[in-house]
Design a protein around this motif. Structure first.
Motif, PDB file in Angstrom:
ATOM      1  N   PHE A 187       0.824  -1.213   0.000  1.00  0.00           N
ATOM      2  CA  PHE A 187       0.000   0.000   0.000  1.00  0.00           C
ATOM      3  C   PHE A 187       0.859   1.266   0.000  1.00  0.00           C
ATOM      4  O   PHE A 187       0.364   2.355   0.242  1.00  0.00           O
ATOM      5  CB  PHE A 187      -0.927   0.009   1.221  1.00  0.00           C
ATOM      6  N   GLU A 188       2.152   1.104  -0.224  1.00  0.00           N
ATOM      7  CA  GLU A 188       3.064   2.257  -0.181  1.00  0.00           C
ATOM      8  C   GLU A 188       3.524   2.648  -1.587  1.00  0.00           C
ATOM      9  O   GLU A 188       4.574   3.264  -1.749  1.00  0.00           O
ATOM     10  CB  GLU A 188       4.271   1.928   0.700  1.00  0.00           C
ATOM     11  N   ARG A 189       2.725   2.317  -2.564  1.00  0.00           N
ATOM     12  CA  ARG A 189       3.143   2.598  -3.945  1.00  0.00           C
ATOM     13  C   ARG A 189       3.136   4.103  -4.215  1.00  0.00           C
ATOM     14  O   ARG A 189       2.338   4.843  -3.663  1.00  0.00           O
ATOM     15  CB  ARG A 189       2.229   1.895  -4.936  1.00  0.00           C
ATOM     16  N   GLN A 214     -11.202   5.239 -10.043  1.00  0.00           N
ATOM     17  CA  GLN A 214      -9.971   4.452 -10.153  1.00  0.00           C
ATOM     18  C   GLN A 214     -10.189   3.103  -9.461  1.00  0.00           C
ATOM     19  O   GLN A 214      -9.783   2.065  -9.950  1.00  0.00           O
ATOM     20  CB  GLN A 214      -8.804   5.194  -9.513  1.00  0.00           C
ATOM     21  N   ALA A 215     -10.828   3.159  -8.274  1.00  0.00           N
ATOM     22  CA  ALA A 215     -11.118   1.949  -7.503  1.00  0.00           C
ATOM     23  C   ALA A 215     -12.619   1.671  -7.542  1.00  0.00           C
ATOM     24  O   ALA A 215     -13.421   2.602  -7.615  1.00  0.00           O
ATOM     25  CB  ALA A 215     -10.659   2.136  -6.062  1.00  0.00           C
ATOM     26  N   ASP A 216     -12.984   0.413  -7.484  1.00  0.00           N
ATOM     27  CA  ASP A 216     -14.409   0.050  -7.541  1.00  0.00           C
ATOM     28  C   ASP A 216     -15.081   0.070  -6.166  1.00  0.00           C
ATOM     29  O   ASP A 216     -16.267   0.359  -6.062  1.00  0.00           O
ATOM     30  CB  ASP A 216     -14.550  -1.354  -8.138  1.00  0.00           C
ATOM     31  N   GLU A 217     -14.316  -0.239  -5.133  1.00  0.00           N
ATOM     32  CA  GLU A 217     -14.905  -0.411  -3.798  1.00  0.00           C
ATOM     33  C   GLU A 217     -15.531   0.904  -3.319  1.00  0.00           C
ATOM     34  O   GLU A 217     -14.853   1.916  -3.187  1.00  0.00           O
ATOM     35  CB  GLU A 217     -13.818  -0.857  -2.811  1.00  0.00           C
ATOM     36  N   TYR A 256      -6.274   0.521  -5.042  1.00  0.00           N
ATOM     37  CA  TYR A 256      -5.325   1.623  -5.275  1.00  0.00           C
ATOM     38  C   TYR A 256      -3.932   1.079  -5.568  1.00  0.00           C
ATOM     39  O   TYR A 256      -3.190   1.616  -6.390  1.00  0.00           O
ATOM     40  CB  TYR A 256      -5.279   2.568  -4.067  1.00  0.00           C
ATOM     41  N   SER A 257      -3.573   0.014  -4.859  1.00  0.00           N
ATOM     42  CA  SER A 257      -2.268  -0.610  -5.102  1.00  0.00           C
ATOM     43  C   SER A 257      -2.184  -1.091  -6.554  1.00  0.00           C
ATOM     44  O   SER A 257      -1.157  -0.922  -7.219  1.00  0.00           O
ATOM     45  CB  SER A 257      -2.077  -1.783  -4.134  1.00  0.00           C
ATOM     46  N   ALA A 258      -3.280  -1.651  -7.045  1.00  0.00           N
ATOM     47  CA  ALA A 258      -3.321  -2.107  -8.442  1.00  0.00           C
ATOM     48  C   ALA A 258      -3.249  -0.926  -9.400  1.00  0.00           C
ATOM     49  O   ALA A 258      -2.578  -0.983 -10.436  1.00  0.00           O
ATOM     50  CB  ALA A 258      -4.605  -2.900  -8.688  1.00  0.00           C
ATOM     51  N   PHE A 259      -3.937   0.151  -9.060  1.00  0.00           N
ATOM     52  CA  PHE A 259      -3.938   1.333  -9.934  1.00  0.00           C
ATOM     53  C   PHE A 259      -2.524   1.889 -10.095  1.00  0.00           C
ATOM     54  O   PHE A 259      -2.127   2.330 -11.177  1.00  0.00           O
ATOM     55  CB  PHE A 259      -4.866   2.408  -9.348  1.00  0.00           C
ATOM     56  N   LEU A 260      -1.755   1.855  -8.996  1.00  0.00           N
ATOM     57  CA  LEU A 260      -0.405   2.427  -9.014  1.00  0.00           C
ATOM     58  C   LEU A 260       0.672   1.398  -9.371  1.00  0.00           C
ATOM     59  O   LEU A 260       1.857   1.722  -9.380  1.00  0.00           O
ATOM     60  CB  LEU A 260      -0.100   3.051  -7.641  1.00  0.00           C
ATOM     61  N   LEU A 261       0.254   0.178  -9.648  1.00  0.00           N
ATOM     62  CA  LEU A 261       1.215  -0.896  -9.913  1.00  0.00           C
ATOM     63  C   LEU A 261       2.029  -0.746 -11.206  1.00  0.00           C
ATOM     64  O   LEU A 261       3.229  -1.018 -11.211  1.00  0.00           O
ATOM     65  CB  LEU A 261       0.478  -2.243  -9.908  1.00  0.00           C
TER      66      LEU A 261
END
Ligand SMILES: [Fe+2]
Length: 609
Positions: A172-174, A333-336, A358-363
């Motif tokens: 979660f620190e991306r 960006q996120a669905d949740e 969010y982690s996926a978005f910034l991956l």
């Protein structure tokens, strides 16, 4: 499921339960849990499913599919998402299957003789059996982007699944790289787990010699799963065009490796990629061949599928654009949606799910070298995590709404382009007017004025475009503001279907329309051009109204992931913009190009041209 709740019950017992693909808790967002033996009573329910306890351990309760199907009637069919016949194209790269897909939701398949399609949604075509119960039509085309079905990326996808489950989803620190106030600056944002001074240092040398360091600030954010997170913000300055830089982040007191390469672009020839709703995690609950159609996708499986597809959209669109300067993302960006934050059990699980999204978005690695300007979507608006991840420039920090500020209205300039990004979950026209006025006052000498926000005020999606809030509040306010302030282009999302408007102007307290055509150069069009971008991962793909709406020029639902390109050029004193949208997998053109030209203004003189 809360980890600390589970921890109370954990004993050393090893449970043996036969692994089957319909054991959804094997891939739960809270971790990997076995499924319960048949007959285990329900102890707890959450968004993922029902939980039981077996030998003092949590286990997931597998639905009795046959029972569910027999109890099913027309009135309790799963959520319906699209009522239209589709113009989806069968993808040659898709794996074929003869399995009964509707069993994922507990519905049998229709008999081969039963070919009367009563309903169509993202999962397939539906009929009714002789008792009036729903059944799935075999061999229906699936209308969402299930990566499991793609033959071409099979190896990459299998490797990604392992990495996602073991590593990617937990970070979660991306780093988020946002545009700065103008093209000479960049704004960085990230979560950390320590209270340490955040810094970014950059250099023109790969070994980081002669680096310039910029320190920022942190603030305490929230505790999740027992870990305290801090939100960090840093701005770097003095970036020159056409230059290669190398930079590093000081995360939790240590300089990260490897250094990241970043190249600034030509001020007279650059591109923006734009996307609608990435909606990462939106494919949870879809019927997927991942589990041989024995159950729907879990939250984690949905996140994983969309994380891969988002990375694919970024890599394919950036390759097509040949190194864009910027990415514009029009919200969600996120669905949740985090609807149960007050609930002590469900709230933390929803936040965990959102942070994974969010982690996926910034991956994608490419997003460390190309800044992303994102708008706040309705799915991003139930907490302030958007604002804590992203460091928006020229933020309007004093809006009329104060109880919860998910993210700000903000604006920035990129060479001869002004971009104003609005937070339209709150429809205060006075705020929008103030932001636009500030933006134009600060950056008066640009050639192009572009706005981006989530809610599509000239879309034609069946899901949202006729909502009173959009039609009666946002549309009149914003149409007038954009028309009177000579905005060229507006980019929206929200409806998960592509729409391009005619030119929209504002006369006699109402909108009016002027014709537009593809492949024609416009020099002084009357009004603003609005594009509603489709869902850029393909996680949720919806329908549009078939009736003629006077403001619509083009609409399209390809049921695939798509992106758009804004191509800016200055040639012989003429500043040019072309706009077109494309399919991620095939690069087939979805709409456009639309061409606009103007005589270049004084910004170019300032740059010596
Ligand atoms: Fe959305």
């Amino acid at each position: 499921m809360k980890k600390y709740t589970i921890a109370l019950l954990l004993l050393t017992t090893t449970i043996y339960v036969k692994a089957t693909s319909n054991c959804w808790s094997n891939n739960s967002i809270s971790g990997n849990y076995p499924c319960c033996p048949e007959g285990t009573p329900i102890q707890y329910s959450d968004d993922e499913g029902d939980w039981g306890v077996y030998m003092d351990n949590w286990c997931g309760i597998v639905k009795n599919i046959k029972t569910t199907a027999l109890e099913t009637t027309k009135t309790n069919k799963p959520a319906q998402t699209s009522s239209a016949s589709s113009n989806a194209v069968s993808n040659k790269n898709e794996l074929e299957t003869d399995l009964c897909w509707s069993m994922a939701g507990g519905f049998p398949c229709c008999s081969p003789e039963n070919t009367n399609v009563v309903y169509r949604d993202q999962d397939g075509k539906w009929g009714l059996d002789e008792d009036g119960n729903w059944c799935g039509m075999k061999n229906s085309v699936q209308l969402w982007n299930d990566r499991e079905k793609n033959k071409e990326t099979k190896n990459e996808w299998e490797a990604f699944k392992v990495k996602w489950d073991k590593e990617f989803k937990k970070d979660f620190e991306r780093l988020s790289v946002f545009p700065g106030e103008d093209e000479t600056k960049l704004n960085f944002g990230w979560y950390s787990t320590t209270k340490t001074l955040p810094s970014i240092r950059y250099s023109v040398n790969k070994d980081m010699s002669d680096a310039v360091q910029y320190d920022g600030y942190f603030e305490q954010h929230y505790k999740l799963n027992g870990t305290q997170y801090y939100s960090n913000k840093v701005t770097i300055e003095d970036l020159k065009p056409n230059t290669v830089y190398y930079y590093q982040r000081l995360l939790n007191g240590e300089w990260e490796k490897p250094v990241i390469k970043l190249k600034t672009r030509d001020p007279y020839n650059f591109k923006f990629v734009f996307v609608g709703d990435p909606q990462i995690g939106g494919s949870h609950d879809r019927f997927s061949i991942t589990n041989n159609y024995e159950r729907v996708l879990t939250l984690n499986e949905g996140n994983r599928n969309d994380a891969f597809n988002w990375n694919r959209t970024i890599s394919r669109s950036f390759e097509f654009a040949n190194k864009p300067s910027l990415l514009l993302s029009a919200g969600d960006q996120a669905d949740e949606e985090c609807k149960h934050l007050e609930d002590n059990e469900k709230g933390p699980m929803e936040l965990l799910n959102e942070e994974m999204q969010y982690s996926a978005f910034l991956l994608p690695d490419l997003l460390k070298s190309v800044p992303v300007a994102a708008a706040v979507g309705n799915h991003d608006a139930s907490n302030n995590n958007f604002r804590k991840h992203f460091n928006s420039p020229n933020s309007y920090t004093d809006p009329k709404y104060q109880d919860l500020i998910p993210g700000y209205n903000y604006f920035f300039r990129h060479h001869n382009v002004l971009v104003v990004v609005l937070e339209t979950n709150y429809g205060y026209c006075e705020d929008f007017s103030n932001v636009i006025e500030k933006a134009i006052k600060k950056y008066p000498d640009v050639d192009w004025r572009i706005a981006m926000f989530h809610h599509d005020i000239y879309g034609n999606g069946v899901t949202h475009s006729k909502e009173p809030y959009i039609v009666n509040e946002l549309r009149p306010c914003l149409t007038q503001l954009f028309y009177e302030n000579k905005f060229d282009l507006v980019i929206n999302g929200h409806d998960h279907v592509y729409t391009a408007s005619k030119f929209i102007s504002y006369d006699n307290n109402n909108y009016s329309v002027s014709d537009i055509k593809k492949n024609k150069v416009y020099k002084q069009p009357k009004g603003t051009f609005y594009i509603t971008a489709n869902c850029s991962t393909g996680s949720k793909l919806y329908d549009y109204y078939k009736e003629d709406l006077d403001y619509v020029y083009q609409n399209s639902q390809t049921f695939s992931a798509t992106f758009g390109i804004l191509d800016f050029k200055v040639e012989d004193g003429i500043t040019k913009l072309s706009i077109a949208s494309y399919d991620v997998e095939t690069y087939e053109i979805i709409d456009g190009p639309y061409y606009f030209e103007k005589t270049a203004q004084c910004w170019s003189k300032r740059l010596g041209k």
